[in-house]
Motif scaffolding. Structure first.
Motif, PDB file in Angstrom:
ATOM      1  N   LEU A 152       0.953  -1.293  -0.168  1.00 20.60           N
ATOM      2  CA  LEU A 152      -0.068   0.130  -0.116  1.00 20.60           C
ATOM      3  C   LEU A 152       0.413   1.420  -0.281  1.00 20.60           C
ATOM      4  CD1 LEU A 152      -2.850   1.288   0.058  1.00 20.60           C
ATOM      5  CD2 LEU A 152      -3.110   0.942   2.802  1.00 20.60           C
ATOM      6  N   SER A 153       1.974   1.113   1.376  1.00 20.56           N
ATOM      7  CA  SER A 153       2.992   2.268   1.058  1.00 20.56           C
ATOM      8  C   SER A 153       3.857   2.513  -0.191  1.00 20.56           C
ATOM      9  CB  SER A 153       4.135   2.225   1.774  1.00 20.56           C
ATOM     10  OG  SER A 153       4.742   3.710   1.932  1.00 20.56           O
ATOM     11  N   HIS A 154       3.912   1.549  -1.274  1.00 18.69           N
ATOM     12  CA  HIS A 154       4.565   1.788  -2.752  1.00 18.69           C
ATOM     13  C   HIS A 154       3.431   2.261  -3.845  1.00 18.69           C
ATOM     14  CE1 HIS A 154       6.428   0.754  -6.634  1.00 18.69           C
ATOM     15  NE2 HIS A 154       4.931  -0.117  -6.638  1.00 18.69           N
ATOM     16  N   VAL A 155       2.134   1.626  -3.832  1.00 23.54           N
ATOM     17  CA  VAL A 155       0.768   2.372  -4.112  1.00 23.54           C
ATOM     18  C   VAL A 155       1.032   3.518  -3.642  1.00 23.54           C
ATOM     19  CG1 VAL A 155      -1.133   2.196  -4.753  1.00 23.54           C
ATOM     20  CG2 VAL A 155      -0.309   0.218  -4.934  1.00 23.54           C
ATOM     21  N   PHE A 156       0.776   4.417  -2.926  1.00 21.40           N
ATOM     22  CA  PHE A 156       0.711   5.670  -2.642  1.00 21.40           C
ATOM     23  C   PHE A 156       2.164   5.911  -3.736  1.00 21.40           C
ATOM     24  CE2 PHE A 156      -2.411   4.598   0.700  1.00 21.40           C
ATOM     25  CZ  PHE A 156      -2.961   6.446   0.386  1.00 21.40           C
ATOM     26  N   ARG A 157       3.400   6.105  -3.287  1.00 18.81           N
ATOM     27  CA  ARG A 157       4.548   7.135  -3.403  1.00 18.81           C
ATOM     28  C   ARG A 157       4.833   6.529  -4.953  1.00 18.81           C
ATOM     29  NH1 ARG A 157       8.419   5.119   1.164  1.00 18.81           N
ATOM     30  NH2 ARG A 157       6.960   5.554   2.777  1.00 18.81           N
ATOM     31  N   THR A 158       4.079   5.942  -5.607  1.00 20.43           N
ATOM     32  CA  THR A 158       4.759   4.698  -6.920  1.00 20.43           C
ATOM     33  C   THR A 158       4.664   6.161  -7.530  1.00 20.43           C
ATOM     34  OG1 THR A 158       4.794   3.905  -8.787  1.00 20.43           O
ATOM     35  CG2 THR A 158       2.652   3.729  -7.562  1.00 20.43           C
ATOM     36  N   SER A 159       5.923   6.578  -8.421  1.00 21.98           N
ATOM     37  CA  SER A 159       5.217   7.409  -9.818  1.00 21.98           C
ATOM     38  C   SER A 159       4.064   7.131 -10.608  1.00 21.98           C
ATOM     39  CB  SER A 159       7.033   7.991 -10.435  1.00 21.98           C
ATOM     40  OG  SER A 159       7.702   7.217 -10.920  1.00 21.98           O
ATOM     41  N   ASN A 160       3.685   6.355 -11.061  1.00 22.20           N
ATOM     42  CA  ASN A 160       3.287   5.107 -12.099  1.00 22.20           C
ATOM     43  C   ASN A 160       1.683   5.710 -11.800  1.00 22.20           C
ATOM     44  OD1 ASN A 160       2.186   3.540 -13.612  1.00 22.20           O
ATOM     45  ND2 ASN A 160       3.070   2.251 -13.869  1.00 22.20           N
ATOM     46  N   PRO A 161       1.124   6.589 -12.408  1.00 21.91           N
ATOM     47  CA  PRO A 161      -0.241   6.999 -11.856  1.00 21.91           C
ATOM     48  C   PRO A 161      -1.424   6.016 -12.371  1.00 21.91           C
ATOM     49  CG  PRO A 161       0.187   7.739 -13.923  1.00 21.91           C
ATOM     50  CD  PRO A 161       1.611   7.066 -13.288  1.00 21.91           C
ATOM     51  N   THR A 162      -1.286   5.170 -13.402  1.00 25.57           N
ATOM     52  CA  THR A 162      -1.787   4.405 -14.100  1.00 25.57           C
ATOM     53  C   THR A 162      -2.313   2.955 -13.080  1.00 25.57           C
ATOM     54  OG1 THR A 162      -0.154   2.888 -15.279  1.00 25.57           O
ATOM     55  CG2 THR A 162      -1.402   4.400 -16.296  1.00 25.57           C
ATOM     56  N   LEU A 163      -0.626   2.333 -12.443  1.00 29.01           N
ATOM     57  CA  LEU A 163      -0.702   1.431 -11.520  1.00 29.01           C
ATOM     58  C   LEU A 163      -1.921   1.949 -10.090  1.00 29.01           C
ATOM     59  CD1 LEU A 163      -0.342  -1.428  -9.919  1.00 29.01           C
ATOM     60  CD2 LEU A 163       2.435   0.223  -9.759  1.00 29.01           C
ATOM     61  N   ARG A 164      -1.827   3.706  -9.874  1.00 27.70           N
ATOM     62  CA  ARG A 164      -2.698   3.252  -8.512  1.00 27.70           C
ATOM     63  C   ARG A 164      -3.657   3.506  -9.075  1.00 27.70           C
ATOM     64  NH1 ARG A 164       1.003   7.068  -6.812  1.00 27.70           N
ATOM     65  NH2 ARG A 164       0.303   8.785  -8.602  1.00 27.70           N
ATOM     66  N   ALA A 165      -4.033   3.994  -9.977  1.00 25.17           N
ATOM     67  CA  ALA A 165      -5.577   4.184 -10.667  1.00 25.17           C
ATOM     68  C   ALA A 165      -6.051   3.097 -10.424  1.00 25.17           C
ATOM     69  CB  ALA A 165      -5.542   5.532 -11.455  1.00 25.17           C
ATOM     70  N   VAL A 166      -5.833   1.739 -10.960  1.00 26.65           N
ATOM     71  CA  VAL A 166      -6.350   0.991 -11.256  1.00 26.65           C
ATOM     72  C   VAL A 166      -6.136   0.215  -9.700  1.00 26.65           C
ATOM     73  CG1 VAL A 166      -5.731  -1.310 -12.338  1.00 26.65           C
ATOM     74  CG2 VAL A 166      -5.625   0.696 -13.503  1.00 26.65           C
ATOM     75  N   PHE A 167      -5.394   0.075  -9.105  1.00 28.48           N
ATOM     76  CA  PHE A 167      -5.180  -0.620  -7.517  1.00 28.48           C
ATOM     77  C   PHE A 167      -6.208  -0.084  -7.081  1.00 28.48           C
ATOM     78  CE2 PHE A 167      -4.300  -1.282  -3.405  1.00 28.48           C
ATOM     79  CZ  PHE A 167      -3.490  -2.522  -3.089  1.00 28.48           C
ATOM     80  N   PHE A 168      -6.344   1.066  -6.583  1.00 28.36           N
ATOM     81  CA  PHE A 168      -7.621   1.800  -5.779  1.00 28.36           C
ATOM     82  C   PHE A 168      -8.780   1.524  -6.868  1.00 28.36           C
ATOM     83  CE2 PHE A 168      -4.475   4.889  -3.805  1.00 28.36           C
ATOM     84  CZ  PHE A 168      -3.672   4.243  -2.593  1.00 28.36           C
ATOM     85  N   GLU A 169      -9.187   1.652  -7.201  1.00 26.76           N
ATOM     86  CA  GLU A 169     -10.497   1.462  -8.678  1.00 26.76           C
ATOM     87  C   GLU A 169     -11.124   0.688  -7.817  1.00 26.76           C
ATOM     88  OE1 GLU A 169     -10.040   3.030 -12.080  1.00 26.76           O
ATOM     89  OE2 GLU A 169      -9.701   4.854 -11.599  1.00 26.76           O
ATOM     90  N   ASP A 170     -10.224  -0.995  -8.381  1.00 29.48           N
ATOM     91  CA  ASP A 170     -10.310  -2.258  -8.464  1.00 29.48           C
ATOM     92  C   ASP A 170     -10.669  -2.187  -7.135  1.00 29.48           C
ATOM     93  OD1 ASP A 170     -10.600  -2.915 -10.645  1.00 29.48           O
ATOM     94  OD2 ASP A 170      -8.527  -3.513 -10.503  1.00 29.48           O
ATOM     95  N   ALA A 171     -10.016  -1.754  -5.541  1.00 30.11           N
ATOM     96  CA  ALA A 171      -9.892  -2.335  -4.641  1.00 30.11           C
ATOM     97  C   ALA A 171     -11.344  -1.130  -3.786  1.00 30.11           C
ATOM     98  CB  ALA A 171      -8.961  -1.635  -3.644  1.00 30.11           C
ATOM     99  N   ALA A 172     -11.571  -0.708  -4.213  1.00 32.33           N
ATOM    100  CA  ALA A 172     -13.531   0.465  -4.419  1.00 32.33           C
ATOM    101  C   ALA A 172     -14.199  -0.617  -4.294  1.00 32.33           C
ATOM    102  CB  ALA A 172     -13.059   1.657  -5.366  1.00 32.33           C
ATOM    103  N   ALA A 173     -13.829  -0.556  -6.236  1.00 34.37           N
ATOM    104  CA  ALA A 173     -14.577  -2.054  -6.840  1.00 34.37           C
ATOM    105  C   ALA A 173     -15.620  -2.976  -5.955  1.00 34.37           C
ATOM    106  CB  ALA A 173     -14.303  -2.174  -7.739  1.00 34.37           C
ATOM    107  N   LEU A 174     -14.037  -3.839  -5.142  1.00 37.45           N
ATOM    108  CA  LEU A 174     -14.944  -4.798  -4.047  1.00 37.45           C
ATOM    109  C   LEU A 174     -15.326  -4.658  -3.070  1.00 37.45           C
ATOM    110  CD1 LEU A 174     -11.730  -6.525  -4.819  1.00 37.45           C
ATOM    111  CD2 LEU A 174     -13.238  -7.430  -5.767  1.00 37.45           C
ATOM    112  N   ILE A 175     -14.840  -3.197  -2.621  1.00 38.34           N
ATOM    113  CA  ILE A 175     -15.892  -2.823  -1.352  1.00 38.34           C
ATOM    114  C   ILE A 175     -16.518  -2.730  -1.587  1.00 38.34           C
ATOM    115  CG2 ILE A 175     -15.478  -1.502   0.307  1.00 38.34           C
ATOM    116  CD1 ILE A 175     -12.250  -1.607   0.417  1.00 38.34           C
ATOM    117  N   GLY A 176     -16.864  -1.789  -2.635  1.00 40.59           N
ATOM    118  CA  GLY A 176     -18.206  -1.248  -3.294  1.00 40.59           C
ATOM    119  C   GLY A 176     -19.369  -2.802  -3.518  1.00 40.59           C
ATOM    120  N   LEU A 177     -18.700  -3.432  -4.078  1.00 38.23           N
ATOM    121  CA  LEU A 177     -19.202  -4.920  -4.290  1.00 38.23           C
ATOM    122  C   LEU A 177     -20.148  -5.176  -2.817  1.00 38.23           C
ATOM    123  CD1 LEU A 177     -18.321  -6.321  -6.657  1.00 38.23           C
ATOM    124  CD2 LEU A 177     -20.167  -5.456  -7.610  1.00 38.23           C
TER     125      LEU A 177
END
Length: 313
Positions: A152-177
């Motif tokens: 999770l720390s890496h996802v916050f810090r990474t300079s790769n915005p696509t990885l961060r976006a997909v990771f958080f959106e997918d996590a939010a999708a599972l929680i939303g379900l």
């Protein structure tokens, strides 16, 4: 040096896009058949995610363009612009729609929804979203292991915005379900449609939080995020490894794109060469740094007299 190569980022986005389109169609059909507010929120969520993947694909494409005369620093920061658009889209098309629809349904009466259809769609959606999340998690985990930090720390810090976006959106999708499932279940058990409406509102709040986090992270990188300590130490070690470099007294790293940094350094050189030789040495050392695919550009100058040398740690 700063971040590991993101060769799997495109695959991560493509998988997420495919999963979101399939899930969005299924949720839309379920929302029409059941009239469930939670299912409407989930459909809006998935359509927003699918649209966002288009922005993220454009981010990957734009950031990979080589620098030219018009943009000597390259096009790397375009990734953050398109990722910012995606985050804003998640907020407006996902969060606002879900919250607004949920509020409008708070006073609705029980319309006898077809719960079986909704549960099947939620279960299938969980499988597809889970598959997409596993892909983004694996990519994030590899980067985290290389840096010996938490995922999770890496996802916050990474300079790769696509990885961060997909990771958080997918996590939010599972929680939303899960939220939608609980809203529907409580609706079925109590006959009170307010639980379904609350499910829609909570899904919207979840999306708003994720969107605001992504907006803030992209804003910071657009303003010029400083290179991580690990990246700084790697560049410092690379400079000191050159036989011509005696000490490094100043070092500035700034991200100019996904896994790309701009380097400015002040160094003391060994010996007391002529000015022309010193200039050639500085250019050669900078060129050696730029041979690393992570370094977009390296600018070196001489240290001012009496400057304190930087010490690796």
């Amino acid at each position: 040096m700063p971040d590991s190569p993101s060769s799997s980022s495109l695959l991560t986005v493509v998988i997420a896009f495919g999963a979101n389109v399939v899930v969005a169609v299924a949720k839309t059909i379920a929302a029409v058949l059941t009239g469930s507010a939670s299912m409407v929120a989930e459909a809006a969520h998935s359509w927003a995610d699918a649209g966002n993947e288009v922005f993220l694909l454009q981010a990957e494409r734009s950031a990979s363009r080589p620098r030219d005369a018009a943009h000597p620093g390259g096009y790397g920061r375009e990734a953050y612009v398109w990722s910012l658009f995606a985050a804003v889209g998640l907020f407006t098309a996902g969060a606002v729609v879900s919250i607004t629809h949920g509020v409008s349904e708070l006073g609705a009466t029980d319309r006898g929804a077809d719960y079986a259809v909704a549960y099947v769609v939620l279960a299938v959606s969980f499988v597809f979203e889970g598959f997409s999340f596993v892909q983004s998690y694996r990519q994030a985990r590899r980067g985290a292991d290389e840096r010996s930090i938490g995922t999770l720390s890496h996802v916050f810090r990474t300079s790769n915005p696509t990885l961060r976006a997909v990771f958080f959106e997918d996590a939010a999708a599972l929680i939303g379900l899960l939220i939608a499932f609980l809203g529907l279940l409580l609706h079925e058990l109590t006959g009170n449609a307010v639980y379904d409406a609350l499910g829609s509102i909570l899904v919207g709040v979840l999306l708003a939080v994720v969107a605001l986090v992504l907006i803030d992270r992209n804003r910071r990188f657009l303003l010029g995020e400083q290179g991580s300590d690990q990246a700084t130490q790697a560049v410092l070690a690379a400079l000191l490894a050159h036989p011509e470099v005696e000490t490094v007294t100043y070092l500035h790293l700034e991200y100019v794109g996904p896994e790309r940094i701009y380097v400015v350094a002040a160094v003391d050189l060994v010996g007391n060469d002529r000015e022309s030789d010193v200039a050639a040495d500085l250019v050669a050392i900078g060129g050696a740094l730029e041979a690393d695919p992570h370094v977009a550009e390296a600018i070196l100058t001489l240290s001012r007299p009496g400057a304190t040398p930087l010490v690796p740690h």
